[in-house]
Design an enzyme around this catalytic site. Structure first.
Site, PDB file in Angstrom:
ATOM      1  N   CYS A 157      38.726  49.295  36.528  1.00 51.16           N
ATOM      2  CA  CYS A 157      38.249  47.735  35.738  1.00 51.16           C
ATOM      3  C   CYS A 157      36.482  48.412  36.247  1.00 51.16           C
ATOM      4  O   CYS A 157      35.882  47.183  35.068  1.00 51.16           O
ATOM      5  CB  CYS A 157      38.347  46.604  37.562  1.00 51.16           C
TER       6      CYS A 157
ATOM      7  N   CYS B 108      39.980  47.706  40.946  1.00 52.06           N
ATOM      8  CA  CYS B 108      40.226  49.629  40.501  1.00 52.06           C
ATOM      9  C   CYS B 108      38.757  50.101  40.217  1.00 52.06           C
ATOM     10  O   CYS B 108      37.932  49.474  39.504  1.00 52.06           O
ATOM     11  CB  CYS B 108      41.228  50.032  39.590  1.00 52.06           C
TER      12      CYS B 108
ATOM     13  N   ASP C 105      43.975  29.102  47.557  1.00 49.69           N
ATOM     14  CA  ASP C 105      43.800  29.847  47.107  1.00 49.69           C
ATOM     15  C   ASP C 105      42.149  29.522  46.189  1.00 49.69           C
ATOM     16  O   ASP C 105      41.316  29.916  45.293  1.00 49.69           O
ATOM     17  CB  ASP C 105      44.125  30.494  45.764  1.00 49.69           C
TER      18      ASP C 105
ATOM     19  N   ASP D 188      48.791  25.243  50.077  1.00 47.95           N
ATOM     20  CA  ASP D 188      48.686  24.778  48.455  1.00 47.95           C
ATOM     21  C   ASP D 188      50.003  25.610  47.479  1.00 47.95           C
ATOM     22  O   ASP D 188      50.270  26.171  47.924  1.00 47.95           O
ATOM     23  CB  ASP D 188      47.123  25.583  48.097  1.00 47.95           C
TER      24      ASP D 188
ATOM     25  N   ASP E 142      40.291  23.880  47.843  1.00 47.49           N
ATOM     26  CA  ASP E 142      41.097  24.160  48.618  1.00 47.49           C
ATOM     27  C   ASP E 142      40.173  24.628  50.111  1.00 47.49           C
ATOM     28  O   ASP E 142      40.521  25.200  50.459  1.00 47.49           O
ATOM     29  CB  ASP E 142      42.459  25.244  48.939  1.00 47.49           C
TER      30      ASP E 142
END
Length: 731
Positions: free
Chosen positions: A53, A50, A630, A455, A634
């Site tokens: 941030c 956002c 994630d 995962d 992975d």
């Protein structure tokens, strides 16, 4: 909006939206000039979401000495920092992490390739030029259709030629370039008949104009170019989001290292200047730049980026370290054992590159149709020309008109729109449901899935441990543990502190001499007694896990669990209802993986698997695999799967490797993605049927000489509209 009331404020404490937080996300420090040598540093910010941030990151970095300019890109979740030469990217990342923004240094040079969306912009520009010219030429054609004759008709034809010919020379370049590339290598593709149709329509129109003919077909050539560019642009927009995950992985390697010389002095050098056998200093909060073994020091290391393990791992002299791991608590002196392309992280990037290359060979429905369609179009046009040359006794003009009409009427405009039109509509629907489709063929591949692999940490669970049974603990024990935990950044310490903040009636605790012991825990003094919070063996307790000990009293154990991601249970049940096998893979220890598998009813699971093991399992699983993950560990598995999905909270390299990004917090939209993928495939096949039916009717008409090139262009446009309308039904 302040950090108190914007969503996810806990992830970005202290960030405020002020007058400096503009749409471009740019902040220049007062008094900082552009002159002089500067170094550009790129940081990955996977957790920002956002404007607050953006402002928090910019203010946090701008306050540091040597930082001259900061630009934050919210879409790409990156910060580009202009700083004084010699600025350590790890220091900037550590500073942001301390402010509550997860940050990782990226090697900007490695990311240089494949980031530009110039091709899509180029197609859009050519599409706009073709559309503008087409409308103007059609307006001129109205006068000719209305009965203009002789000099007036010729004038309108010459004006049309002056507009159309330069436009075709500019806008149709993508088709000409692709078609010539195919022909020069002795093969055919869809762009060969497209190029021939455009060139012959324009050439015949110019011939008719020069011969004072009654008809010219510049509008047909332009409309053909416009519709085909529209389909090509839609297809390119679907592809532009898919960048190389291998490049992203390589960029995650720390670009600099702190090397210790023979005289004991330290110097910051580029990563490629470190040789095997060199001593490297890794400070708390910094990423390990090379594969190495620990020479001196004790600390805890976050290996989640490589293994997915939820808990930091204690390391000491002799422990093996790998590039990309993050040192958490104490300084470490490492001796390099592998550098550059020989590191485990680089080997993982190679695995991803190989997997991506294999997946890129997937033949879409349009590609398979083109193999049959392209040669058939040429043969039809050639046959039409030959038949009419024979029937008219060598009338080249009539035979060419028939051949041009056949090329235009069979031109794969509807075929070119069949896939991108459906993909665009289906992708829009999935985006509203919380899924961003990145790859052009992802929807087709979703429809073919017959096995789903998950995962664990960060995908099925939130990757954020929570204290279990806080209300059953003695209030004094919880208060003491929280007082110690606030002196540590360990994930379990944060969970204890959060539980204490939510509890009521805890006694006030004042500790002195709080210190963190790397690899063990936190200790301090209370009422003259030593208190410890950390590993069971360190505090004097039996077993494993996290315990609190007060000198002279029995230890108190703390239990933790990783929360399920919303919708995880519903998704697993939905997959089972569809008859799809479900497999769980994790780098975590066996106990938590087995517990989660039982909780979700997943029968097949694998624990403590390394990144290369995940990729091998995915590649070796029979059928078409959907992989959800994630982490960096992975990434190779995501690239190796038939189709893959990563949460928006995933590491950037994982999001790039995935075909679809889950922007919603819940996993429930994944079931919707499988359903819409099946629907989209059905609509694509229907579009092919529409194109085939249109050709079955129009080709005999054109072959019989009953359709002029202009009529052929109108019929072709009608089929394109029908395909687009059918694609809208995917909504």
């Amino acid at each position: 909006m302040t950090a108190v009331d914007h969503p996810g404020a806990a992830a970005c404490p202290g960030c405020l939206v002020g007058p400096d937080a503009g749409p471009a996300g740019r902040l220049r420090r007062a008094g900082a000039g552009a002159a002089g040598d500067v170094e550009e540093i790129t940081l990955s910010l996977p957790a920002i979401h956002c404007a607050a941030c953006i402002s928090g990151v910019e203010r946090g970095l701008a306050a540091l000495p040597g930082v001259r300019d900061v630009r934050v890109n919210l879409t790409r979740k990156r910060a580009t920092v202009q700083a004084a030469p010699g600025t350590d990217p790890a220091d900037l990342a550590a500073h942001l992490t301390g402010l509550g923004f997860e940050a990782l240094p990226l090697d900007a040079a490695t990311l240089g390739a494949g980031e530009s969306d110039a091709r899509a912009r180029d197609l859009l520009m050519r599409l706009g030029v073709a559309g503008f010219s087409m409308m103007n030429v059609m307006l001129l054609s109205v006068a000719v259709w209305s009965g203009a004759t002789d000099a007036t008709r010729d004038l309108f034809h010459w004006i049309s030629a002056a507009i159309a010919l330069p436009t075709i020379a500019f806008s149709a370049v993508p088709f000409f370039r692709s078609g010539w590339g195919a022909v020069s290598h002795g093969r055919l593709n869809m762009d060969v008949p497209i190029s021939l149709a455009i060139l012959l329509a324009a050439g015949m129109s110019l011939y008719e104009t020069m011969s004072h003919g009654a008809h010219a077909y510049f509008d047909a050539a332009l409309s053909l170019t416009f519709f085909l560019l529209g389909g090509r642009f839609l297809d390119q927009k679907m592809r532009s989001a898919a960048r190389s995950a291998a490049a992203e992985l390589a960029a995650l390697e720390s670009p600099v290292a702190v090397r210790i010389g023979e005289d004991g002095r330290t110097e910051t050098v580029r990563r490629d200047q470190v040789a095997v056998g060199d001593l490297v200093l890794v400070r708390p909060g910094a990423a390990v730049p090379v594969d190495a073994v620990v020479e001196t020091g004790e600390s805890e290391v976050d290996r989640a980026i490589l293994t997915g393990e939820t808990d930091p791992v204690a390391v000491g002299p002799g422990a093996t370290m790998r590039a990309g791991e993050v040192n958490l608590t104490g300084p470490l002196t490492l001796r390099a054992t592998a550098v550059g392309k020989d590191t485990a992280l680089h080997a993982l990037a190679d695995l991803v590159a190989v997997a991506e290359e294999a997946r890129s060979r997937y033949n879409s429905l349009a590609d398979r149709a083109a193999r049959i369609y392209a040669p058939a179009v040429h043969l039809l046009a050639l046959a039409g020309f030959a038949v009419w040359m024979w029937a008219t006794g060598g009338d080249v003009r009539t035979a060419l008109n028939v051949a041009v009409a056949l090329l235009i009427i069979t031109c794969p405009c509807a075929l070119g729109l069949a896939v991108p039109a459906v993909s665009t509509v289906a992708s829009g629907r999935l985006f509203r449901a919380g899924l961003l489709v990145k790859h052009a063929t992802a929807l087709e591949r979703l429809a073919e899935v017959d096995t789903v692999i998950f995962d664990k940490t960060g995908t099925l669970t939130m990757g954020d441990p929570r204290l279990v049974g806080a209300d059953e603990l003695p209030p004094r024990a919880l208060a003491l543990a929280a007082a110690l935990a606030r002196g540590s950044a360990h994930p379990r310490s944060r969970a204890i502190a959060a539980a204490a903040d939510a509890a009521q009636g805890l006694p006030a605790i004042a500790l002195t001499g709080i210190r963190e012991v790397p690899g063990h825990g936190v200790e301090g003094r209370w009422n003259g007694c030593r208190v410890r919070l950390g590993r069971a063996a360190w505090v004097g307790a039996d077993g494993s896990g996290t315990c609190l000990s007060v000198e002279g009293e029995a230890p108190v154990a703390f239990a933790f669990e990783d929360r399920l991601r919303p919708g995880a249970m519903d998704l697993v049940l939905a997959l089972k209802a569809r008859g799809l096998p479900v497999i769980l893979l994790s780098g975590d220890a066996e106990a938590p993986v087995a517990a989660l598998a039982r909780r979700l009813g997943i029968r097949q699971w694998h624990a403590a698997v390394l990144p290369e093991d995940k990729a091998r399992i995915v590649a070796g699983t029979p059928g078409r695999v959907l992989m959800l993950g994630d982490g960096l560990n992975d990434t190779a598995a995501l690239a190796a799967a038939h189709v893959s999905i990563a949460p928006a909270s995933a590491l950037e390299a994982a999001r790039v490797a995935a075909d679809v990004v889950l922007t919603a917090r819940s996993l429930e939209p994944v079931a919707e993605a499988l359903r819409i993928g099946t629907t989209a495939r059905r609509r694509i096949l229907q579009n092919f049927a529409i194109a085939a039916a249109y050709n079955a009717v129009s080709i005999p008409v054109a072959f019989a000489g009953l359709a002029s090139p202009l009529a052929a262009a109108i019929a072709m446009s009608t089929s394109s509209i029908l395909v687009s309308v059918n694609a809208l039904r995917t909504r």
